[in-house]
Design a protein around this motif. Structure first.
Motif, mmCIF file in Angstrom:
data_model
loop_
_atom_site.group_PDB
_atom_site.id
_atom_site.type_symbol
_atom_site.label_atom_id
_atom_site.label_comp_id
_atom_site.label_asym_id
_atom_site.label_seq_id
_atom_site.Cartn_x
_atom_site.Cartn_y
_atom_site.Cartn_z
ATOM 1 N N GLU A 276 0.838 -1.207 0.000
ATOM 2 C CA GLU A 276 0.000 0.000 0.000
ATOM 3 C C GLU A 276 0.870 1.252 0.000
ATOM 4 O OE1 GLU A 276 -2.669 -0.089 3.305
ATOM 5 O OE2 GLU A 276 -3.479 -2.063 2.767
ATOM 6 N N GLY A 277 2.007 1.162 0.664
ATOM 7 C CA GLY A 277 2.913 2.300 0.729
ATOM 8 C C GLY A 277 3.879 2.388 -0.433
ATOM 9 N N GLY A 278 3.806 1.416 -1.349
ATOM 10 C CA GLY A 278 4.622 1.484 -2.559
ATOM 11 C C GLY A 278 5.940 0.746 -2.501
ATOM 12 N N ALA A 279 6.046 -0.276 -1.626
ATOM 13 C CA ALA A 279 7.287 -1.054 -1.532
ATOM 14 C C ALA A 279 6.956 -2.546 -1.575
ATOM 15 C CB ALA A 279 8.044 -0.725 -0.257
ATOM 16 N N LEU A 280 7.696 -3.291 -2.402
ATOM 17 C CA LEU A 280 7.477 -4.726 -2.523
ATOM 18 C C LEU A 280 8.689 -5.483 -1.992
ATOM 19 C CD1 LEU A 280 5.971 -7.258 -3.555
ATOM 20 C CD2 LEU A 280 7.048 -6.877 -5.788
ATOM 21 N N VAL A 281 8.457 -6.310 -0.981
ATOM 22 C CA VAL A 281 9.464 -7.253 -0.484
ATOM 23 C C VAL A 281 8.794 -8.617 -0.411
ATOM 24 C CG1 VAL A 281 10.890 -5.598 0.775
ATOM 25 C CG2 VAL A 281 8.890 -6.591 1.899
ATOM 26 N N VAL A 282 9.604 -9.686 -0.375
ATOM 27 C CA VAL A 282 9.063 -11.043 -0.485
ATOM 28 C C VAL A 282 8.966 -11.680 0.897
ATOM 29 C CG1 VAL A 282 9.329 -13.300 -1.573
ATOM 30 C CG2 VAL A 282 10.119 -11.239 -2.766
ATOM 31 N N PRO A 283 7.774 -12.175 1.276
ATOM 32 C CA PRO A 283 7.610 -12.798 2.593
ATOM 33 C C PRO A 283 8.448 -14.062 2.757
ATOM 34 C CG PRO A 283 5.482 -12.231 1.625
ATOM 35 C CD PRO A 283 6.502 -12.062 0.544
ATOM 36 N N GLY A 284 8.998 -14.252 3.940
ATOM 37 C CA GLY A 284 9.818 -15.421 4.206
ATOM 38 C C GLY A 284 9.061 -16.722 4.126
ATOM 39 N N SER A 285 7.744 -16.708 4.396
ATOM 40 C CA SER A 285 6.958 -17.943 4.354
ATOM 41 C C SER A 285 6.917 -18.544 2.958
ATOM 42 C CB SER A 285 5.526 -17.680 4.842
ATOM 43 O OG SER A 285 4.855 -16.780 3.976
ATOM 44 N N TRP A 286 7.141 -17.722 1.949
ATOM 45 C CA TRP A 286 7.134 -18.243 0.585
ATOM 46 C C TRP A 286 8.286 -19.217 0.353
ATOM 47 C CZ3 TRP A 286 5.823 -13.637 -3.243
ATOM 48 C CH2 TRP A 286 4.597 -13.098 -2.880
ATOM 49 N N PHE A 287 9.282 -19.184 1.211
ATOM 50 C CA PHE A 287 10.453 -20.033 1.043
ATOM 51 C C PHE A 287 10.416 -21.254 1.964
ATOM 52 C CE2 PHE A 287 11.456 -15.654 -0.051
ATOM 53 C CZ PHE A 287 11.908 -15.803 -1.355
ATOM 54 N N LEU A 288 9.193 -21.604 2.374
ATOM 55 C CA LEU A 288 8.942 -22.806 3.162
ATOM 56 C C LEU A 288 8.082 -23.759 2.337
ATOM 57 C CD1 LEU A 288 8.041 -21.098 6.568
ATOM 58 C CD2 LEU A 288 10.218 -22.169 5.953
ATOM 59 N N PRO A 289 8.202 -25.070 2.579
ATOM 60 C CA PRO A 289 7.464 -26.022 1.736
ATOM 61 C C PRO A 289 5.955 -25.888 1.840
ATOM 62 C CG PRO A 289 8.554 -27.130 3.580
ATOM 63 C CD PRO A 289 9.085 -25.736 3.537
ATOM 64 N N ASP A 290 5.446 -25.394 2.997
ATOM 65 C CA ASP A 290 4.003 -25.242 3.180
ATOM 66 C C ASP A 290 3.578 -23.783 3.271
ATOM 67 O OD1 ASP A 290 5.089 -24.565 5.588
ATOM 68 O OD2 ASP A 290 4.246 -26.245 6.711
ATOM 69 N N GLU A 291 4.478 -22.883 2.845
ATOM 70 C CA GLU A 291 4.233 -21.438 2.884
ATOM 71 C C GLU A 291 3.807 -20.965 4.267
ATOM 72 O OE1 GLU A 291 1.799 -19.957 -0.271
ATOM 73 O OE2 GLU A 291 3.118 -20.707 -1.843
#
Length: 503
Positions: free
Chosen positions: A438-453
């Motif tokens: 919403e504030g205009g910044a994109l970073v990638v969540p750490g849960s995406w790098f887990l087998p079950d998110e």
């Protein structure tokens, strides 16, 4: 720091790789030689008049010449240069091999190929592997791949089957799960620290493996990204790699070394705007190699490593090409898989890379380019870390400055969230992600790098950010916006003393 290895000049006889036939899946073990591909051997015999393979006539390829403008060998020696001072024109003609101007031309490159990739480019990359990694066993081989993603999928099909476990780092590249889960793989995660994969935890996982409790056999494959690990940015130092390799020997593991960031090794970050010292000129491949942490392939006396290299991070992702090095026994099975799938990488990519590396740069020019990349990505890394120092609230955010690759990994002290008692870590992660966007910044969540998110439980709240492609200005702005989002969510005071409102 230099990592000198006196064994390079050792006269000790090298042994052959271990036998890995027990790893081959039924699918891989059942693959036969392609009868059509086998005819290439006959075609190479002098005097053969071929009426065999159904290849089109090169006479009707509508490409008669391609010209490439590339950076000259010494074009990037000036510190701070983003574009070369000079370029060199390289021409690829249709019949250069007949004319004697090159050993590889469009007629060869655009014709059907073999499962190893073109012999001309394979020869160059085999020399490169010898110069850089010098595998300490006899029967290794290098072939081309259609990039590491393709190579990894083929390797999983070759060396395992439904129900098998794959050992992976605590957080790892999302494509590992997206590739492995449809193939029936399960994942056993190994803890990490600031130096990467923990050998003691790897040993513990394997030594205490309970097949009935785990619902699967003891793992036989370890997947690791040892340099600039994706997503954490961690680079394993030499002692850590040696310790992990010893555990692999103890448990007879086969190591998949996925190392696209190997040549993006960076010096330790010096905070406070310390000046970047000029790098010493590259005068030989050997001197350049001494500055690199040895790979698992370099340590591999048993032939228990399959190494995947890629042009994606050092030349261009669109080339869709890399190279794989492993024991001949394993490579032979991979070639059989190539013959009935990708066959070999695009001929356009192969001839472009060959002309650049062989006809243009040579081995010395190639490592000069790699040294240039290190210098440029060091500056980008430093810019991101300076922005983190300036704008992220240290009360809740921590990170270990990366010494390789494209990524910085930040950890959030989620326990300080105003609703930590009622909200899960996954919910807090999603709130940060959404408010940052919403504030205009994109970073990638750490849960995406887990087998079950993250559904099965997360150790903490983390995010991955990259400094590879964004401009210095965009990096700084994105980090500032992320900092504002975090201060608003966690109700922290801004640098000026006022509370930031929720974005």
């Amino acid at each position: 720091m230099e990592y000198k290895d006196s064994s390079r000049n050792s006269s000790v006889a090298l042994k052959e790789a271990c036998d890995w036939s027990h790893l081959f899946s039924p699918e891989s073990a059942s693959r036969k030689h392609s009868v059509m591909q086998a005819m290439h051997v006959i075609l190479a015999q002098p005097g053969i008049r071929s009426l065999g393979p159904g290849a089109p006539s090169t006479e009707y390829f509508p490409f008669y010449g391609i010209d490439f403008e590339v950076g000259s060998t010494d074009a990037f020696k000036t510190v701070g240069k983003k574009t070369p001072d000079t370029t060199t024109s390289i021409h690829a003609g249709k019949h250069d091999s007949i004319a004697g101007t090159s050993i590889y031309d469009l007629a060869i490159g655009l014709q059907y190929g073999v499962g190893t990739g073109s012999k001309q480019l394979v020869k160059f990359l085999t020399e490169h592997i010898q110069l850089v990694h010098n595998p300490p066993y006899r029967n290794w081989q290098t072939i081309l791949s259609a990039g590491n993603t393709s190579a990894f999928e083929i390797v999983l099909r070759m060396l395992g089957q439904t129900g098998d476990y794959l050992l992976v780092e605590q957080h790892t590249y999302t494509t590992v799960f997206e590739t492995g889960i449809p193939l029936g793989y399960k994942f056993a995660r190994v803890r990490m620290d600031k130096d990467g994969l923990l050998p003691d935890d790897l040993d513990l996982v394997l030594s205490t493996w309970d097949e009935s409790a785990r619902g699967g056999k003891k793992p036989r494959l370890l997947y690791t990204i040892p340099t600039g690990q994706n997503p954490t940015g961690i680079t394993q130092p030499l002692p850590r790699r040696q310790a992990v390799y010893r555990v692999a020997q103890k448990h007879n593991l086969f190591i998949i070394e996925d190392d696209p960031y190997y040549f993006i090794q960076l010096p330790v970050y010096q905070p406070g705007g310390a000046a970047i010292a000029a790098t010493a000129p590259i005068t030989s491949v050997e001197k350049y190699v001494e500055t690199l942490i040895p790979s698992y392939l370099r340590l591999d006396t048993d032939g228990r490593v399959l190494r995947m290299d890629s042009f994606s991070k050092i030349i261009a992702p669109g080339a869709r090409m890399g190279w794989v090095t492993a024991p001949e026994q394993v490579i032979e099975r991979m070639v059989r898989a190539h013959e009935v799938s990708v066959q070999n990488p695009s001929g356009f990519s192969q001839i472009a890379i060959f002309k650049l590396l062989h006809d243009g740069w040579g081995h010395l020019g190639f490592v000069k380019w790699l040294a240039h990349l290190q210098s440029e990505y060091r500056k980008r890394r430093n810019s991101l870390l300076e922005a983190c120092d300036a704008f992220l609230p240290r009360e809740i955010v921590s990170w270990v400055p990366p010494t390789g690759g494209f990524f910085n990994w930040i950890s959030i002290d989620w326990t300080q969230h105003p609703e930590a008692i009622s909200k899960s870590k996954l919910q807090i992660e999603k709130e940060i992600y959404d408010v940052a966007i919403e504030g205009g910044a994109l970073v990638v969540p750490g849960s995406w790098f887990l087998p079950d998110e993250g559904i099965g439980g997360m150790e903490g709240v983390s995010f991955r950010m990259t400094y590879a492609a964004a401009s210095v200005e965009d990096v700084r702005e994105a980090i500032q916006r992320l900092g504002m989002a975090l201060r608003g969510i966690f109700k922290l005071e801004a640098a000026g003393g006022a509370l930031e409102s929720r974005l």
